[in-house]
Design an enzyme around this catalytic site. Structure first.
Site, mmCIF file in Angstrom:
data_model
loop_
_atom_site.group_PDB
_atom_site.id
_atom_site.type_symbol
_atom_site.label_atom_id
_atom_site.label_comp_id
_atom_site.label_asym_id
_atom_site.label_seq_id
_atom_site.Cartn_x
_atom_site.Cartn_y
_atom_site.Cartn_z
ATOM 1 N N HIS A 47 0.857 -1.195 0.000
ATOM 2 C CA HIS A 47 0.000 0.000 0.000
ATOM 3 C C HIS A 47 0.886 1.235 0.000
ATOM 4 C CE1 HIS A 47 -3.557 -2.508 1.598
ATOM 5 N NE2 HIS A 47 -3.668 -2.316 0.298
ATOM 6 N N GLU B 74 1.650 3.865 2.924
ATOM 7 C CA GLU B 74 2.115 3.371 4.220
ATOM 8 C C GLU B 74 3.640 3.472 4.295
ATOM 9 O OE1 GLU B 74 0.061 -0.425 4.441
ATOM 10 O OE2 GLU B 74 -1.880 0.564 4.244
ATOM 11 N N ARG C 242 -2.970 4.797 -2.509
ATOM 12 C CA ARG C 242 -2.807 3.452 -1.940
ATOM 13 C C ARG C 242 -2.554 2.393 -3.010
ATOM 14 N NH1 ARG C 242 -5.736 0.164 2.405
ATOM 15 N NH2 ARG C 242 -6.784 -1.565 1.372
ATOM 16 N N HIS D 25 2.290 -3.510 6.908
ATOM 17 C CA HIS D 25 1.344 -2.446 6.587
ATOM 18 C C HIS D 25 1.374 -1.439 7.730
ATOM 19 C CE1 HIS D 25 -1.087 -4.360 3.258
ATOM 20 N NE2 HIS D 25 -0.365 -5.389 3.672
ATOM 21 N N GLU E 205 0.653 -4.687 11.153
ATOM 22 C CA GLU E 205 0.181 -3.317 10.948
ATOM 23 C C GLU E 205 0.971 -2.445 11.913
ATOM 24 O OE1 GLU E 205 -2.236 -1.627 9.254
ATOM 25 O OE2 GLU E 205 -3.279 -3.231 8.166
HETATM 26 ZN ZN LIG Z 1 -2.062 -1.603 4.085
#
Ligand SMILES: [Zn+2]
Ligand SMILES: *[C@@H]1O[C@H](CO)[C@@H](O)[C@H](O)[C@H]1NC(C)=O
Length: 319
Positions: A81, A84, A137, A206, A282
């Site tokens: 993404h 990020e 993204r 992420h 994350e």
């Molecule tokens: Zn992501």
């Protein structure tokens, strides 16, 4: 605005590659080449695929000569993404730890594995986020209706478009693409991953939900070694928490603690390749922002989380 300015401190960028500024993909790739030049006996610049705009998906292989010709492979995927940014930054931080640290825990971490590390697997999207639209993204492919980009973490051939993905090419965030692997990035990268022998662990980064996710992202039914993944994941988070005291949620599936999402890389790797250890971290942040001068804070956390992951997986007999 203060955070955005701090992300782009051009003064720091002019000083060369660092972990007090965010760098564009050209600088990240140059960093990988410089690492390879400095350690050409045991590193290799590798190409995991290509992008819509013709960039390479460039990574680095770290495989020190220990006499073991068939080390377990750990694959690290970052930046799928585009917005990020902390994920490519912490991944290059981790690479730097592996190649420069004298801490015996880190040199052992380096020497036990054949590492394949890709800081930016969506290089077109990252450049677009870097120079044009901070919140971008997706990829940058052109749809027949004129809209641009698909979500490269909704485009893998696992339950494609079933949950948490849009079929509208103009959706700013989660358009799953025109078919599974419609995006050249996911098509080429998945073929590269499938070609790796002895792939034992796949780790995707992420931001910024601050949690650790296990397969499958669209399901509350658990994979057969789920309990092991929870044990490994908990140790990993404990190692990370020891650095800055930051608590991550999980480990659990995204369906349980975030939202159901299909077509992601981790789930495809687990389902199609049967890779035993698969995790999605994350990282931390606020609306995908994180001040550049604080990159080392999360870089150190990530390094320790990976050390904890490997340590516990070894305890459980995975390596
Ligand atoms: Zn992501
Ligand atoms: C290495 O890891 C062990 C076990 O977790 C820990 O006790 C020790 O402090 C670590 N050493 C260094 C130099 O970080």
């Amino acid at each position: 605005f203060r955070i955005i300015n701090e992300e782009k401190l051009s003064l720091n960028r002019k000083l060369g590659f660092s972990w007090t500024a965010y760098h564009d993909v050209n600088d990240i790739y140059k960093y990988l080449e410089d690492v390879n030049k400095a350690h050409s006996d045991w590193t290799e610049v590798i190409v995991g695929g290509e992008s819509y705009e013709g960039r390479k998906i460039q990574g680095i292989r770290i495989n020190t000569p220990t006499g073991d010709e068939n080390k377990p492979v750990i694959f690290i995927e970052s930046g799928i993404h585009a917005r990020e940014w902390i994920t490519p930054a912490t991944t290059t931080y981790f690479i730097n730890q592996l190649v420069t640290s004298n801490n015996p825990n880190i040199t052992a971490l380096r020497d036990q594995f054949d590492w394949r590390i890709f800081p930016s697997v969506n290089p077109d999207g990252y450049q677009f986020s870097y120079y044009s639209d901070r919140m971008w993204r997706k990829t940058r492919s052109l749809s027949p209706n004129g809209c641009i980009g698909a979500d490269p973490n909704r485009n893998w051939d696992y339950n494609w478009l079933k949950h948490g993905a849009s079929n509208n090419p103009c959706d700013y965030q989660t358009y799953g693409g025109s078919k599974p692997f419609s995006e050249v990035e996911t098509k080429t990268l998945s073929a590269y991953i499938a070609s790796i022998e002895n792939l034992q662990a796949y780790v995707a980064f992420h931001s910024d939900a601050q949690m650790l996710l296990l397969p499958y992202s669209d399901s509350t039914t658990h994979v057969d070694n789920y309990d092991d993944l929870v044990t490994v994941g908990k140790t990993s988070l404990n190692y990370g928490r020891a650095v800055n005291g930051k608590v991550y949620r999980g480990p659990a599936t995204a369906a349980e603690i975030l939202y159901k999402a299909s077509g992601g890389s981790m789930d495809w790797v687990r389902d199609a390749l049967g890779t035993p250890l698969v995790f999605t971290y994350e990282l931390r942040g606020t609306y995908f922002h994180w001040p550049a001068y604080r990159i080392p804070e999360q870089g150190e956390e990530v390094t320790q989380m990976l050390l904890g992951l490997v340590t516990e997986a070894k305890n459980l007999g995975y390596f």
